[in-house]
Write a protein that holds these residues in place. Structure first.
Motif, PDB file in Angstrom:
ATOM      1  N   PRO A 140       0.843  -1.191   0.000  1.00  0.00           N
ATOM      2  CA  PRO A 140       0.000   0.000   0.000  1.00  0.00           C
ATOM      3  C   PRO A 140       0.876   1.238   0.000  1.00  0.00           C
ATOM      4  CG  PRO A 140       0.096  -0.987   2.178  1.00  0.00           C
ATOM      5  CD  PRO A 140       0.891  -1.869   1.285  1.00  0.00           C
ATOM      6  N   PRO A 141       0.311   2.414  -0.394  1.00  0.00           N
ATOM      7  CA  PRO A 141       1.105   3.634  -0.335  1.00  0.00           C
ATOM      8  C   PRO A 141       1.657   3.827   1.072  1.00  0.00           C
ATOM      9  CG  PRO A 141      -1.023   4.036  -1.355  1.00  0.00           C
ATOM     10  CD  PRO A 141      -1.057   2.642  -0.843  1.00  0.00           C
ATOM     11  N   CYS A 142       2.841   4.422   1.179  1.00  0.00           N
ATOM     12  CA  CYS A 142       3.520   4.422   2.477  1.00  0.00           C
ATOM     13  C   CYS A 142       2.826   5.300   3.520  1.00  0.00           C
ATOM     14  CB  CYS A 142       4.974   4.842   2.313  1.00  0.00           C
ATOM     15  SG  CYS A 142       5.159   6.562   1.868  1.00  0.00           S
ATOM     16  N   GLY A 143       1.997   6.219   3.101  1.00  0.00           N
ATOM     17  CA  GLY A 143       1.226   6.993   4.075  1.00  0.00           C
ATOM     18  C   GLY A 143       2.046   8.038   4.808  1.00  0.00           C
ATOM     19  N   CYS A 144       3.251   8.300   4.365  1.00  0.00           N
ATOM     20  CA  CYS A 144       4.054   9.285   5.063  1.00  0.00           C
ATOM     21  C   CYS A 144       3.513  10.695   4.777  1.00  0.00           C
ATOM     22  CB  CYS A 144       5.517   9.180   4.659  1.00  0.00           C
ATOM     23  SG  CYS A 144       5.740   8.619   2.990  1.00  0.00           S
ATOM     24  N   THR A 145       3.754  11.603   5.662  1.00  0.00           N
ATOM     25  CA  THR A 145       3.244  12.960   5.475  1.00  0.00           C
ATOM     26  C   THR A 145       4.215  13.734   4.603  1.00  0.00           C
ATOM     27  OG1 THR A 145       2.614  12.726   7.735  1.00  0.00           O
ATOM     28  CG2 THR A 145       2.287  14.895   6.755  1.00  0.00           C
ATOM     29  N   LEU A 146       3.691  14.345   3.571  1.00  0.00           N
ATOM     30  CA  LEU A 146       4.579  15.077   2.683  1.00  0.00           C
ATOM     31  C   LEU A 146       4.087  16.499   2.527  1.00  0.00           C
ATOM     32  CD1 LEU A 146       4.718  12.022   0.595  1.00  0.00           C
ATOM     33  CD2 LEU A 146       6.808  13.292   0.973  1.00  0.00           C
ATOM     34  N   THR A 147       4.994  17.338   2.283  1.00  0.00           N
ATOM     35  CA  THR A 147       4.598  18.736   2.162  1.00  0.00           C
ATOM     36  C   THR A 147       3.959  18.992   0.814  1.00  0.00           C
ATOM     37  OG1 THR A 147       6.724  19.256   1.264  1.00  0.00           O
ATOM     38  CG2 THR A 147       6.471  19.553   3.630  1.00  0.00           C
ATOM     39  N   ALA A 148       3.093  19.974   0.773  1.00  0.00           N
ATOM     40  CA  ALA A 148       2.380  20.286  -0.456  1.00  0.00           C
ATOM     41  C   ALA A 148       3.335  20.656  -1.579  1.00  0.00           C
ATOM     42  CB  ALA A 148       1.421  21.440  -0.199  1.00  0.00           C
ATOM     43  N   LEU A 166       4.883  15.031  -9.665  1.00  0.00           N
ATOM     44  CA  LEU A 166       4.151  14.841 -10.916  1.00  0.00           C
ATOM     45  C   LEU A 166       5.090  15.057 -12.111  1.00  0.00           C
ATOM     46  CD1 LEU A 166       1.374  14.451 -12.286  1.00  0.00           C
ATOM     47  CD2 LEU A 166       0.993  16.891 -12.022  1.00  0.00           C
ATOM     48  N   HIS A 167       5.888  16.109 -12.012  1.00  0.00           N
ATOM     49  CA  HIS A 167       6.838  16.410 -13.090  1.00  0.00           C
ATOM     50  C   HIS A 167       7.825  15.277 -13.288  1.00  0.00           C
ATOM     51  CE1 HIS A 167       6.472  20.364 -14.897  1.00  0.00           C
ATOM     52  NE2 HIS A 167       5.798  20.687 -13.792  1.00  0.00           N
ATOM     53  N   GLU A 168       8.306  14.756 -12.167  1.00  0.00           N
ATOM     54  CA  GLU A 168       9.308  13.696 -12.244  1.00  0.00           C
ATOM     55  C   GLU A 168       8.712  12.472 -12.954  1.00  0.00           C
ATOM     56  OE1 GLU A 168      12.327  11.336  -9.233  1.00  0.00           O
ATOM     57  OE2 GLU A 168      10.420  12.069  -8.491  1.00  0.00           O
ATOM     58  N   GLN A 181       4.550   6.236  -6.028  1.00  0.00           N
ATOM     59  CA  GLN A 181       5.070   7.246  -5.099  1.00  0.00           C
ATOM     60  C   GLN A 181       4.409   8.608  -5.372  1.00  0.00           C
ATOM     61  OE1 GLN A 181       6.811   6.938  -2.568  1.00  0.00           O
ATOM     62  NE2 GLN A 181       7.772   8.896  -2.101  1.00  0.00           N
ATOM     63  N   MET A 182       4.212   8.915  -6.656  1.00  0.00           N
ATOM     64  CA  MET A 182       3.574  10.181  -7.026  1.00  0.00           C
ATOM     65  C   MET A 182       2.172  10.255  -6.429  1.00  0.00           C
ATOM     66  SD  MET A 182       2.255  11.395 -10.755  1.00  0.00           S
ATOM     67  CE  MET A 182       0.862  10.294 -10.652  1.00  0.00           C
TER      68      MET A 182
END
Ligand code: ME8
Length: 529
Positions: free
Chosen positions: A384-392, A399-401, A438-439
């Motif tokens: 499952p997605p890792c669920g880590c908190t990421l900044t906006a 997305l670009h990557e 990851q995206m």
């Protein structure tokens, strides 16, 4: 350094391959049906199949031929049939069927499955013999040396060692090949010989001038080494009294043609030889092979003996050899003769065909001992997605990557396949899927905090990724990729390699791929809060 050079020259090479209008022709070795097939045979078949399928996707309008088969003559088969008290022909009928079943079960797309006991093959072998004989390249001589029935070849004295039997204080000993560990026995007899030595210089020249002709480069170097030593003429017949299971020498029925001379000719049989010689354009039948996939144990036969036969016949040489490593068990080659084998049918029953194909292609370069770790490899897709908190602020760059990488994906897969790096090609696709996973984790399109524009773009990129990866996965896992493309409603006539480009095809009613080209800049405030 040498390899860097090879890679640099690969672009020119790719271009020449791309321009060739000849049908593509890939070959797998033809297997000895002395026992049931194992995972090593399947690995070779799947590898060759990946190239055949990719060729059809790259040039859908040009046929791609793929030869497989069984190598049914010789001492090895004669002995194995005798051990089962069976007539060799009946024995081969039974065992050859296992190999054909393996090819079919695995979904390999071979266009010919040749048994060397077939009449058209026998005609081709006799033709080759007569032509070389007429050119004065075959002579009768007295030959002596160490012969391995298991490997079906002579070894020079320097390649043989004594092996003491355990617990006999050295009183019992046998002789074995240093290279393969197979038992050898001394043979002294009158044989027909092929003037192999006459081709030493031309072959050496050929390999020196074409570093891409054998992959990997270490094996290219090995062949140059072999050709830098004096090359002995090759014994190509055995007295019929000793070896009755084989094609008789057309000019002397008291001799049987050497099994490797017979077996290597199969690649010509598969391309319509000898008929092709009288055709105005012999290459329409695929000759020469674009690629020969083999195990490294049979490199010498494919890189030296066969090209010498072809030069003698005045035919063009195969363009490339992919000589792969062996699947091993406890560091010993998995082998029918030893019996330390993993059953490919069992693996496919337990895991499914595509999972086994995927595993073989992906870890083929690393060589695990068995298929037991397959599930672990695949689990990565189910995480499952890792669920880590990421900044906006990470959202748009993620997305670009993903988009930037997707833009060059098919080219990278193509380049790896052209460099014969199958597992790297597959790896590039897997990495792209992981990147998009990851995206999704980073952009969180399901979150209320992500702007609807970004959400739409993220979903469009995700679906476009699935479409492109589905297309590029077709050579590797044909059934699963078909399921995926069907689920995405990608029309059957839009599944070629060319369509594996960003915005290169429609996915059902999701036409939004176009918007991908107008992504906000990395620092744009449209990144969502
Ligand atoms: O050599 N790991 O037939 P063969 C990976 N008839 N690949 C393996 C393998 C292993 N442990 N064991 C076998 C012959 N293979 C001849 C060939 S061609 C004109 C004649 C694969 O049944 C590998 O590709 O002993 C090897 O070269 C091939 O099976 C032939 O095995």
């Amino acid at each position: 350094m040498v390899y860097a050079k090879i890679i640099n020259s690969s672009r020119a090479f790719s271009a020449s391959r791309a321009l060739s209008q000849k049908p593509y022709y890939v070959t797998s070795p033809i297997f000895y049906p002395n026992a049931a097939p194992h995972i090593g045979h399947l690995y070779t078949l799947v590898t060759a199949d990946i190239f055949a399928r990719q060729a059809r996707l790259r040039r859908p309008e040009t046929p791609a031929y793929f030869l497989a088969g069984t190598d049914e003559h010789g001492f090895k088969i004669q002995k194995a049939a005798l051990a089962r008290d069976l007539d060799p022909a009946a024995f081969c009928d039974e065992l050859s069927a296992h190999f054909r079943k393996l090819a079919e079960r695995t979904n390999t797309s071979h266009t010919r499955f040749v048994r060397t006991t077939e009449q058209d093959h026998q005609t081709a072998v006799e033709h080759v013999w007569r032509e070389l004989d007429a050119k004065g390249l075959i002579y009768k001589g007295s030959h002596q040396g160490w012969y391995s029935i298991s490997d079906e070849c002579f070894y020079p004295e320097s390649q043989v060692t004594r092996k003491k039997a355990p617990y006999t204080m050295g009183k019992q000993q046998s002789f074995v090949s240093i290279e393969t560990g197979s038992a050898v026995e001394w043979m002294e007899e009158e044989n027909y010989m092929f003037r192999l030595s006459a081709f030493q210089d031309s072959l050496l020249e050929r390999y020196k001038s074409d570093p891409l002709s054998i992959y990997p480069p270490t094996q290219h170097a090995d062949v140059i080494d072999m050709l830098s030593q004096p090359l002995e003429d090759l014994s190509i017949s055995r007295p019929r009294a000793r070896l009755h299971w084989g094609i008789p020498v057309p000019t002397d029925p008291t001799h049987t043609i050497y099994v490797w001379f017979d077996a290597l000719t199969v690649y010509l049989t598969g391309a319509g030889f000898p008929g092709i010689k009288s055709q105005a354009n012999p290459s329409q039948f695929g000759w020469p092979p674009d690629l020969q996939v083999i195990g490294k144990d049979i490199l010498r036969f494919h890189a030296i003996y066969f090209p010498a036969m072809l030069q003698a016949l005045g035919l063009p040489l195969p363009k490339q050899i992919l000589s792969h490593a062996h699947w091993t068990v406890n560091r010993q080659k998995m082998s029918k003769s030893i019996g330390n084998v993993a059953d490919p049918f069992k693996a496919m029953d337990e895991l499914g065909v595509d999972l086994v194909r995927y595993y073989l292609a992906r870890v083929g370069g690393r060589f695990k001992d068995d298929v037991g770790t397959l599930r672990d490899e695949l689990l990565i897709f189910l995480l499952p997605p890792c669920g880590c908190t990421l900044t906006a602020s990470a959202k748009v760059p993620a997305l670009h990557e993903a988009v930037t990488s997707l833009q060059s994906l098919s080219q990278r897969v193509d380049e790896n396949l052209q460099l014969l790096q199958v597992s790297d090609a597959l790896d590039a696709i897997v990495q792209q899927l992981l990147m998009v996973n990851q995206m999704l984790t980073v952009t969180q399109p399901w979150s209320k905090e992500t702007t609807s524009e970004l959400t739409e773009q993220v979903y469009a990129v995700s679906i476009e990724t699935l479409r492109i990866c589905g297309l590029l996965l077709q050579p590797f896992i044909p059934s699963k990729s078909e399921e995926l493309l069907d689920a995405l409603a990608v029309p059957k006539n839009m599944r070629t390699w060319n369509q594996a480009q960003l915005g290169g095809g429609s996915v059902g009613d999701v036409q939004r791929g176009v918007r991908l080209f107008t992504l906000p800049s990395k620092s744009s405030p449209a990144s969502g809060s």
